[in-house]
Design a protein around this motif. Structure first.
Motif, mmCIF file in Angstrom:
data_model
loop_
_atom_site.group_PDB
_atom_site.id
_atom_site.type_symbol
_atom_site.label_atom_id
_atom_site.label_comp_id
_atom_site.label_asym_id
_atom_site.label_seq_id
_atom_site.Cartn_x
_atom_site.Cartn_y
_atom_site.Cartn_z
ATOM 1 N N VAL A 17 0.829 -1.280 0.029
ATOM 2 C CA VAL A 17 0.155 -0.126 -0.040
ATOM 3 C C VAL A 17 1.094 1.326 -0.146
ATOM 4 C CG1 VAL A 17 -2.001 1.370 1.262
ATOM 5 C CG2 VAL A 17 -1.842 -0.994 1.168
ATOM 6 N N GLY A 18 1.989 1.426 0.762
ATOM 7 C CA GLY A 18 2.804 2.332 0.841
ATOM 8 C C GLY A 18 3.556 2.489 -0.507
ATOM 9 N N ALA A 19 3.652 1.606 -1.276
ATOM 10 C CA ALA A 19 4.628 1.727 -2.604
ATOM 11 C C ALA A 19 3.517 2.244 -3.367
ATOM 12 C CB ALA A 19 5.183 0.325 -2.924
ATOM 13 N N LEU A 20 2.279 1.696 -3.554
ATOM 14 C CA LEU A 20 1.276 2.214 -4.648
ATOM 15 C C LEU A 20 0.742 3.471 -4.368
ATOM 16 C CD1 LEU A 20 -0.681 -1.301 -4.837
ATOM 17 C CD2 LEU A 20 1.372 -0.220 -6.411
ATOM 18 N N THR A 21 0.733 3.890 -3.245
ATOM 19 C CA THR A 21 0.109 5.379 -2.651
ATOM 20 C C THR A 21 1.253 6.677 -2.626
ATOM 21 O OG1 THR A 21 0.225 4.813 -0.632
ATOM 22 C CG2 THR A 21 -1.763 4.299 -1.899
ATOM 23 N N SER A 22 0.750 7.627 -2.752
ATOM 24 C CA SER A 22 1.712 8.718 -2.657
ATOM 25 C C SER A 22 1.235 9.623 -1.274
ATOM 26 C CB SER A 22 1.887 9.630 -3.786
ATOM 27 O OG SER A 22 0.875 10.327 -3.979
ATOM 28 N N LEU A 211 2.636 1.730 10.099
ATOM 29 C CA LEU A 211 4.007 2.131 10.224
ATOM 30 C C LEU A 211 4.824 1.882 8.879
ATOM 31 C CD1 LEU A 211 4.968 1.024 13.833
ATOM 32 C CD2 LEU A 211 4.850 3.496 13.283
ATOM 33 N N ILE A 212 4.620 0.567 8.513
ATOM 34 C CA ILE A 212 5.467 0.294 7.165
ATOM 35 C C ILE A 212 4.760 0.955 6.055
ATOM 36 C CG2 ILE A 212 5.773 -1.614 5.665
ATOM 37 C CD1 ILE A 212 7.482 -1.987 7.971
ATOM 38 N N ALA A 213 3.435 1.233 6.043
ATOM 39 C CA ALA A 213 3.055 1.866 4.883
ATOM 40 C C ALA A 213 3.503 3.522 4.843
ATOM 41 C CB ALA A 213 1.617 1.976 5.053
ATOM 42 N N ARG A 214 3.395 4.113 6.016
ATOM 43 C CA ARG A 214 3.859 5.494 6.027
ATOM 44 C C ARG A 214 5.386 5.594 5.792
ATOM 45 N NH1 ARG A 214 4.939 7.810 12.349
ATOM 46 N NH2 ARG A 214 6.552 6.313 11.873
ATOM 47 N N THR A 215 6.373 4.547 6.303
ATOM 48 C CA THR A 215 7.545 4.926 5.744
ATOM 49 C C THR A 215 7.902 4.640 4.471
ATOM 50 O OG1 THR A 215 8.017 3.804 7.849
ATOM 51 C CG2 THR A 215 10.050 3.849 6.559
ATOM 52 N N VAL A 216 7.294 3.576 3.997
ATOM 53 C CA VAL A 216 7.434 3.531 2.446
ATOM 54 C C VAL A 216 6.837 4.581 1.685
ATOM 55 C CG1 VAL A 216 6.804 1.858 0.723
ATOM 56 C CG2 VAL A 216 7.337 0.992 2.831
ATOM 57 N N THR A 217 5.805 5.220 1.893
ATOM 58 C CA THR A 217 5.262 6.174 1.302
ATOM 59 C C THR A 217 6.405 7.484 1.395
ATOM 60 O OG1 THR A 217 2.967 5.592 1.785
ATOM 61 C CG2 THR A 217 3.376 7.944 0.906
ATOM 62 N N GLN A 218 6.692 7.566 2.471
ATOM 63 C CA GLN A 218 7.647 8.685 2.919
ATOM 64 C C GLN A 218 8.814 8.636 2.125
ATOM 65 O OE1 GLN A 218 7.365 9.161 6.972
ATOM 66 N NE2 GLN A 218 6.017 10.938 6.864
#
Ligand code: ASP
Length: 434
Positions: A17-22, A211-218
Motif C-alpha cells: 500500500v505504501g508503494a502504490l500510494t503517494s 508504520l510500514i505504509a507510512r515509511t514506504v510512502t515517505q
C-alpha cells in the motif's frame, strides 16, 4: 490465524500500500498518509506509555524475588559479559565485511563525489545534539539521574533501571507489615501492567501495517539506489550476525533450536522493524521472550530492560559500518589503529544510544570526529538511514532476547523453547490460571 502470521501479512500489506500510494493519495477526502501516520503513532505511543511503569515494576518485582545479593551479582555479570561479547562480534563482522567489500569505493574511485552531500545535512547535525548521550561521560552520568521523574519523562531508561534495581534490592531486605504490603502492591501493579501490555500488543498487526505504509510512502525505494552497495553490505553484515552468529550461540550455549526462537520472537522482531525503536518494542520483547520462548520472569525482567538500552548489536555494527563507508567514500585509508579505535568507540557509544529512531546518528558523528572526519559527512548516509534503522533495531532486540535465552538456560531453566511456540503459549496461560 496465528499472531505472528497476522503481523507478517500486515507488514507486506503495508509495504505494498505504501508503494502504490503517494503523499497525495486520499481516502474519502482524507490524506492516506495522515491516517497511516496517526494510527502508527497511536500504536507506538501506546507501547511507550507502558514502558516506564512496566519495566520499573518488573525490575523491582524481579529484585524482590531474587534469592540474594550473590544471585543478582551472578546474573549481572553474565548479562554484561554477554552484551559486551556479542556487541564486539557484531562490530567485528562489520569491520571484516566492509574491508572486504569496500562499498565506499566504486570502480576504484572513492564514491564521495558521485554521492554528493545531502542538502539537509546541517539541520541534521544541529538537531542531533538533542538526542543526547554522545560522549562517555554522558553515558556514565546517565546511570544516576538527578531526577528520576525527569529521566522517565525523557525516556532515559538507564537511570530508571539503576533506580529500580536499588529500590528492589533494598525493599527486599525490609521487614514488617508496611514493607510486605508494598511488595504485594508492586507485584499487583506489575501484573496489571502486563495485562495492559498484552492488550496493546493485540493491536500490533494494525500498528505494523500503518508504520510500514507510512515509511514506504515517505522514504520510497528510490532512496536506496545511489547507496545500494552500502545498503546491501550493511544488510549482509546484520544478516550474518543475526542469522549465523547468534543462532550458533543459541545452539552451542543454550542447546535449543534457533528457528523456534525466531518464531517465538517474530511479533517483537516485526514491531521493532516497523517502529525502529527498541524502547517502544520493549514491552513486546518481554512478552514474547517470557510467554512464547518460556524464559522465566526473573531472567526476562532483569536481562531485557537492561538490554534494550545497553545492548545494541545492530546499532554498534551500523556505527562501525557507516564510519568505514564514509572514510572509504572520502578516499581515506584508515590505519589499523584507527580501525581499532572505531571498533572500541562503536562498542562504547552503542551503550549510550537511546532506543529511539535514528539515535545512532549521534554516535556516528562522534566517531567521525574522533577519527578526524568531518561530522557533516553523515549526510552521505542519511537517505538510507530509516530503512537500515529498522533492520538494526530488529537485530538489537534479537540480540537481547537471545541473551535472555542463553542466560536463562545457564541459570538452569529447563522450560525454555522446549516445546513448540503454540504449546508454550498454552502452557503459559494454564500456569497463569493455575
Ligand atoms: N533505532 C535504534 C533502536 O531503537 C537505535 C539506532 O541505532 O538508531 O534500537
Amino acid at each position: 490465524m496465528r499472531f505472528h502470521n497476522q503481523i507478517f501479512i500486515a507488514l507486506i500489506l503495508g509495504a505494498v500500500v505504501g508503494a502504490l500510494t503517494s503523499a497525495d493519495t486520499r481516502l474519502f477526502g482524507i490524506q492516506l498518509l495522515a491516517i497511516h501516520d496517526t494510527v502508527g503513532s497511536l500504536f507506538v505511543n501506546a507501547l511507550k506509555m507502558v514502558v516506564v511503569p512496566l519495566i520499573t515494576s518488573a525490575l523491582i518485582a524481579a529484585m524482590i524475588n531474587m534469592a540474594g545479593g550473590r544471585d543478582l551479582g551472578r546474573l549481572g555479570i553474565k548479562t554484561l559479559t554477554w552484551y559486551f561479547a556479542t556487541t564486539t562480534l557484531a562490530v567485528l563482522t562489520a569491520l571484516v565485511l566492509f574491508n572486504v567489500m569496500t562499498p565506499g569505493i566504486v570502480d576504484g574511485q572513492p564514491a564521495g563525489e558521485r554521492l554528493g552531500l545531502a542538502t539537509q545535512t546541517d539541520a541534521v547535525v544541529a538537531g542531533m545534539a538533542e538526542r543526547g548521550a554522545g560522549d562517555f561521560a554522558g553515558i556514565i552520568l546517565q546511570l544516576f539521574p538527578p531526577n528520576i521523574i525527569q529521566a522517565g519523562a525523557e525516556g532515559q531508561l538507564l537511570g530508571l533501571i539503576v533506580f529500580s534495581i536499588l529500590f528492589g534490592m533494598f525493599l527486599r531486605n525490609q521487614q514488617g507489615q508496611a514493607a510486605e504490603t508494598l511488595k504485594q502492591v508492586i507485584v499487583g501493579f506489575y501484573d496489571t501492567m502486563v495485562a495492559i501490555t498484552l492488550f496493546i500488543v493485540r493491536f500490533a498487526p494494525i500498528g505494523v501495517y500503518a508504520l510500514i505504509a507510512r515509511t514506504v510512502t515517505q522514504t520510497g525505494y528510490d532512496a536506496i539506489e545511489p547507496l545500494a552497495w552500502f545498503f546491501f553490505t550493511v544488510l549482509i553484515a546484520l544478516f550474518i550476525h543475526a542469522f549465523v552468529v547468534l543462532p550458533i550461540l543459541i545452539r552451542l550455549l543454550a542447546r535449543r533450536s534457533p528457528g523456534r526462537h525466531i518464531q517465538a520472537m517474530t511479533p517483537a522482531l516485526l514491531t521493532a522493524f516497523s517502529s525502529a525503536s527498541s524502547s517502544a518494542t520493549l514491552p513486546l520483547t518481554m512478552e514474547c521472550t517470557e510467554q512464547r520462548a518460556g524464559v522465566s520472569n526473573r531472567t526476562t525482567s532483569f536481562v531485557l530492560p537492561l538490554g534494550a538500552t545497553v545492548n545494541m548489536d545492530g546499532t554498534a555494527l551500523y556505527e562501525c559500518a557507516a564510519v568505514l563507508f564514509i572514510a572509504q567514500a572520502y578516499g581515506l585509508d584508515l590505519s589499523l589503529s584507527s580501525q581499532a579505535l572505531i571498533v572500541v568507540v562503536a562498542i562504547l557509544t552503542s551503550i549510550g544510544v537511546a532506543g529511539i529512531p535514528s539515535a545512532s546518528l549521534v554516535a556516528i558523528t562522534l566517531i567521525l570526529t574522533t577519527v578526524g572526519l568531518p561530522a557533516e559527512a553523515i549526510g552521505l548516509i542519511l537517505a538510507t538511514d530509516r530503512i537500515l534503522d529498522m533492520a538494526r533495531t530488529a537485530v538489537n532486540i534479537w540480540g537481547d532476547s537471545v541473551g535472555a535465552v542463553i542466560i536463562g538456560r545457564s541459570e538452569g531453566e529447563e522450560g525454555i523453547l522446549d516445546v513448540p511456540v503454540s504449546e508454550m503459549e498454552q502452557r503459559h496461560q494454564m500456569n497463569q490460571r493455575g
